[in-house]
Design an enzyme around this catalytic site. Structure first.
Site, PDB file in Angstrom:
ATOM      1  N   CYS A 137      26.238  23.466  41.171  1.00  0.00           N
ATOM      2  CA  CYS A 137      25.948  23.677  39.753  1.00  0.00           C
ATOM      3  C   CYS A 137      25.534  25.130  39.527  1.00  0.00           C
ATOM      4  O   CYS A 137      25.429  25.916  40.470  1.00  0.00           O
ATOM      5  CB  CYS A 137      24.854  22.743  39.268  1.00  0.00           C
ATOM      6  SG  CYS A 137      23.237  23.092  40.008  1.00  0.00           S
TER       7      CYS A 137
ATOM      8  N   CYS B 200      22.610  26.410  41.433  1.00  0.00           N
ATOM      9  CA  CYS B 200      22.901  26.799  42.820  1.00  0.00           C
ATOM     10  C   CYS B 200      23.352  28.253  42.877  1.00  0.00           C
ATOM     11  O   CYS B 200      22.833  29.047  43.674  1.00  0.00           O
ATOM     12  CB  CYS B 200      24.006  25.907  43.402  1.00  0.00           C
ATOM     13  SG  CYS B 200      23.602  24.162  43.486  1.00  0.00           S
TER      14      CYS B 200
ATOM     15  N   ASP C 136      50.515  56.550  24.828  1.00  0.00           N
ATOM     16  CA  ASP C 136      51.247  57.711  25.330  1.00  0.00           C
ATOM     17  C   ASP C 136      52.711  57.530  24.939  1.00  0.00           C
ATOM     18  O   ASP C 136      53.213  56.398  24.886  1.00  0.00           O
ATOM     19  CB  ASP C 136      51.094  57.783  26.853  1.00  0.00           C
ATOM     20  CG  ASP C 136      52.009  58.822  27.465  1.00  0.00           C
ATOM     21  OD1 ASP C 136      51.910  59.997  27.069  1.00  0.00           O
ATOM     22  OD2 ASP C 136      52.834  58.445  28.316  1.00  0.00           O
TER      23      ASP C 136
ATOM     24  N   ASP D 229      51.325  55.760  31.393  1.00  0.00           N
ATOM     25  CA  ASP D 229      52.033  55.470  32.646  1.00  0.00           C
ATOM     26  C   ASP D 229      52.028  56.630  33.633  1.00  0.00           C
ATOM     27  O   ASP D 229      52.376  56.450  34.797  1.00  0.00           O
ATOM     28  CB  ASP D 229      53.485  55.088  32.354  1.00  0.00           C
ATOM     29  CG  ASP D 229      54.318  56.307  31.957  1.00  0.00           C
ATOM     30  OD1 ASP D 229      53.807  57.140  31.171  1.00  0.00           O
ATOM     31  OD2 ASP D 229      55.449  56.437  32.435  1.00  0.00           O
TER      32      ASP D 229
ATOM     33  N   ASP E 145      47.963  60.730  32.466  1.00  0.00           N
ATOM     34  CA  ASP E 145      47.258  59.768  31.617  1.00  0.00           C
ATOM     35  C   ASP E 145      46.006  59.217  32.290  1.00  0.00           C
ATOM     36  O   ASP E 145      45.191  58.557  31.636  1.00  0.00           O
ATOM     37  CB  ASP E 145      48.178  58.591  31.256  1.00  0.00           C
ATOM     38  CG  ASP E 145      49.372  59.030  30.417  1.00  0.00           C
ATOM     39  OD1 ASP E 145      49.179  59.891  29.549  1.00  0.00           O
ATOM     40  OD2 ASP E 145      50.480  58.513  30.643  1.00  0.00           O
TER      41      ASP E 145
END
Length: 751
Positions: A13, A16, A440, A639, A643
């Site tokens: 639970c 725990c 971009d 990409d 960037d």
């Protein structure tokens, strides 16, 4: 600082997991410790100079749980996965058997104990006189005792785990159930010995409460465990993608995939999985990459194409040169992304963690106080015991602990299924608040590679124009030349003669001789220097240049043939993706280093709200920070290597999967399909996941807020009912199953 992951056993639970976090965070040098109840994994960041793995394991074990360091290498983890899965299935099968035994015996116990006391004037169920409560009270009690003991044995883990945690000072859900059932059982045993002297004690037996509570809680835990296996499906499915063996192309020998090295040449037969990332050196085929990229259609592969380890070769033999193996492979990185996302907690989960950390001790206090209050009020011991047991059983914090991690697991798994890799639960949560997406241009909104956009022959001589262009550009290494050559080949113009006296003129174009004729290919300046009149096409060239395209003139022996315009074309899906972002209320910004005219043209084509042009690579991060300073929550989508700073600076960095490794490593989200439409899908996924978490937390808190006072007897003074421990157990189990079921429902969402 060192970050490691440990498998934690013995947790049932939220209390725990909170206990494990609490004891490990107290260790010197521990910066962060997060425990995922759903996966049973602890992610801990610590200073190696102050604490050792042995000390961490010892601390966890002292708290009453088990701990083992997870394998670091992906091959080891993949090898261990089937064994672990088999062990989990065996455990689930054993628990199912014990549950069936418990259910049958509990039903019999209910028949014996309650059959002669049906409410609403219903006739008593038939029972042999030898065990009748009215004539043979001791026998009646002993039969119940004999039926209850096997049920308690089947539920022994609640007692062993619960009392162990209690003795270690970390009471959990098992502790609540164990104390409640034990009190009912022990009290009933005592009453059994008193029946012979006091026959009326036959009405104070609670064997059915002790047994049925355990059965109902076990049923809830079984359904919960079975459903939880479904939430782990994303990583399990990914680990199964890598084939065990590969065929070496030079010898035909079959070797373990884990032994492959960069540079090895492998043969991939039709229908087989590609063993490692690589480049195709021979053969043609279609490859199914759906499990890795979310791309539903097969991708055609030929010489020079890149392939991903784990994808399926469909219909042709391929010779592949291995380029990445082990932890560097695409599959390993995807698994690492999903594991990290499922292991790191979302900020919203901290609310549940803080509550769960003190929940069990508080509940035990409430149960004790309620029992004492009712005892002082003059209630008999059976009533007091019923209140005490009901409060302990109904207050189980399982639903609270499962609310967030199950939704995070399902959400990240759903994202991986669609080719959207999310680095952490925190990112999955934060993404829902994004109100500005910065895009971009090159490689993100556009294809990233030049292509011919328009061919304008003079006086209709298109064939002559393309023949000359294909011949002279074939020997140039310029990217624009490659685009023109590719276009000419696609249209059937393959050079039959090769140029002579080739000369590359920097910044202007090139000059060559073709079949004895001088051919010029380049900008207006080059042709004017060669005495060629370009006025007939000057207007069209200016129009194309204003759109950000590069028009190139071609002339033979001083005669203008025409012009070919080359540009980085907009991706087919960019405009639709930006339109979907606007539907979600997102402001879109195009960020590029291109000139203003070209940027404005692309921005108008795709429909962005704002265009920021002529920005140097090192200035992109500054633009993102300025937008954030205006109070905006920014997602940067890019990409390229340039960037990376902006991806890191943004609230959420989103990298295109086909981009550079540096961009991907800097990003919080990776779009494996390199499709901009996955940006609005990621935004929707975040919103759906957060909604699911809030629903789970609401019902978990609501359940405990309403259930505990009723179990404590708050309604009794007003003529209301007193909750039975059996109904409390059923309600507790149902709450956990509902939370997990609601999370699984997220897995069927449409993005």
């Amino acid at each position: 600082m060192r970050e490691e992951r440990y498998d934690i056993s013995g947790m049932h639970c939220a209390a725990c997991s909170a206990s494990v976090e609490r004891v490990t965070r107290k260790l010197p040098g521990v910066e962060r410790s997060d425990v995922n109840l759903t996966t049973g994994v602890m992610t801990i960041c610590y200073d190696e100079m102050q604490v050792t793995p042995e000390q961490i394991v010892a601390k966890v074990e002292k708290a009453g749980f088990g701990a083992a360091l997870k394998p670091e290498r992906r091959e080891q983890a993949a090898a261990a996965a089937p064994a672990k899965e088999s062990s989990e299935e065996a455990e689930l099968k054993r628990r199912k058997t014990e549950l069936i035994v418990s259910a049958v015996l509990s039903a019999a116990l209910l028949y014996v104990s309650m059959g002669q006391m049906l409410p609403f004037g219903l006739p008593a169920l038939p029972l042999p006189d030898i065990v009748s409560m009215h004539t043979h009270g001791v026998n009646f009690a002993l039969v119940q005792l004999l039926l209850a003991v096997p049920v308690l044995y089947c539920g022994r883990r609640f007692f062993t785990g619960g009392f162990k945690a209690l003795f270690h000072g970390n009471p959990n859900m098992d502790s609540l159930v164990a104390i409640g059932s034990a009190c009912s059982f022990v009290y009933s045993v005592v009453m059994t010995f008193l029946i012979s002297d006091n026959p009326w004690q036959v009405h104070n037996l609670y064997y059915e409460s002790a047994a049925v509570v355990l059965t109902l809680v076990s049923l809830g835990k079984f359904l919960e465990s079975r459903n939880m296996q479904k939430t782990k499906g994303a990583i399990t499915a990914l680990m199964r993608l890598a084939p065990d063996t590969a065929i070496l192309a030079d010898t035909g020998r079959e070797v373990p995939t884990s032994s492959l090295q960069v540079g090895d040449m492998v043969l991939v037969k039709p229908g087989a999985r590609i063993p490692a990332d690589g480049a195709v050196t021979g053969g043609e085929s279609s490859v199914n990459e759906a499990m890795l990229t979310g791309e539903s259609l097969p991708v055609e592969k030929g010489t020079g194409s890149e392939v991903i380890g784990g994808s399926v070769n469909l219909n042709g033999a391929l010779y592949v040169k291995v380029t990445r193996t082990g932890e560097d492979s695409t599959l390993a990185r995807i698994i690492r992304f999903v594991e990290d996302a499922q292991g790191r907690k979302a900020p919203i989960s901290k609310v549940a963690d803080r509550v769960a950390g003190v929940f069990v001790p508080v509940v035990m206090s409430i149960a004790l106080i309620a029992a004492v209050v009712w005892a002082i009020a003059g209630q008999e011991l059976p009533f007091v015991l019923r209140v005490f047991t009901s409060v302990l059983v109904i207050a189980c914090p399982c639903a609270l602990g499962l609310a967030t991690p199950t939704a995070i697991m399902v959400g990240t798994g759903l994202g991986a299924k669609h080719g959207i890799l999310i680095r952490s639960g925190e990112i999955l949560e934060i993404t829902h608040s994004v109100d500005t997406v910065v895009l971009d241009k090159t490689g993100t909104v556009t294809e990233g590679t030049p292509a011919v956009t328009e061919v304008v022959p003079l006086s209709g001589a298109e064939a002559e124009l393309l023949e000359a262009a294909a011949a002279v550009e074939a020997v140039s290494a310029h990217p624009l030349a490659a685009a023109i050559t590719a276009y000419a080949r696609e249209n059937g113009f393959v050079p039959s003669v090769h140029p002579e006296d080739f000369e590359n003129l920097s910044g202007r174009g090139l000059r060559a001789r073709l079949d004895g004729a001088e051919v010029l290919a380049g900008n207006r300046r080059l042709l004017e220097e060669g005495g060629v009149d370009v006025s007939a096409l000057a207007e069209q060239a200016d129009r194309l240049a204003a759109q950000g395209q590069t028009p190139m003139y071609f002339a033979r022996d001083g005669r203008l043939l025409g012009l070919i315009s080359v540009a980085d074309p907009v991706k087919d899906t960019s405009a639709a993706a930006i339109a979907k972002m606007k539907e979600l209320g997102i402001r879109t910004v195009l960020l590029t280093g291109d000139n203003r005219a070209a940027a404005d043209h692309i921005g108008a084509l795709v429909g962005v709200d704002e265009v920021i042009a002529e920005v140097l690579p090192e200035e992109k991060a500054g633009v993102v920070e300025r937008l954030q300073a205006q109070g905006r929550t920014v997602m940067m989508v890019g990409d390229g290597i340039n960037d990376a700073p902006a991806l890191t600076a943004a609230t959420v960095g989103c990298a295109i999967g086909s981009g550079s490794d540096i961009a991907i490593e800097s990003a919080d989200i990776v779009l494996m399909r390199s499709d901009l439409q996955d940006v609005p899908r990621a935004l929707r996924l975040s919103r759906l996941t957060l909604r699911d978490i809030k629903e789970n937390l609401f019902w978990a808190f609501c359940y405990n807020t309403v259930g505990i006072p009723i179990a404590a007897g708050l309604l009794v003074p007003f003529g209301g009912p007193l909750l039975s421990p059996m109904f409390a157990g059923a309600a507790m189990s149902l709450s956990s199953v509902c939370v997990v079921g609601n999370a699984l429902r997220l897995g069927r969402a449409k993005l």
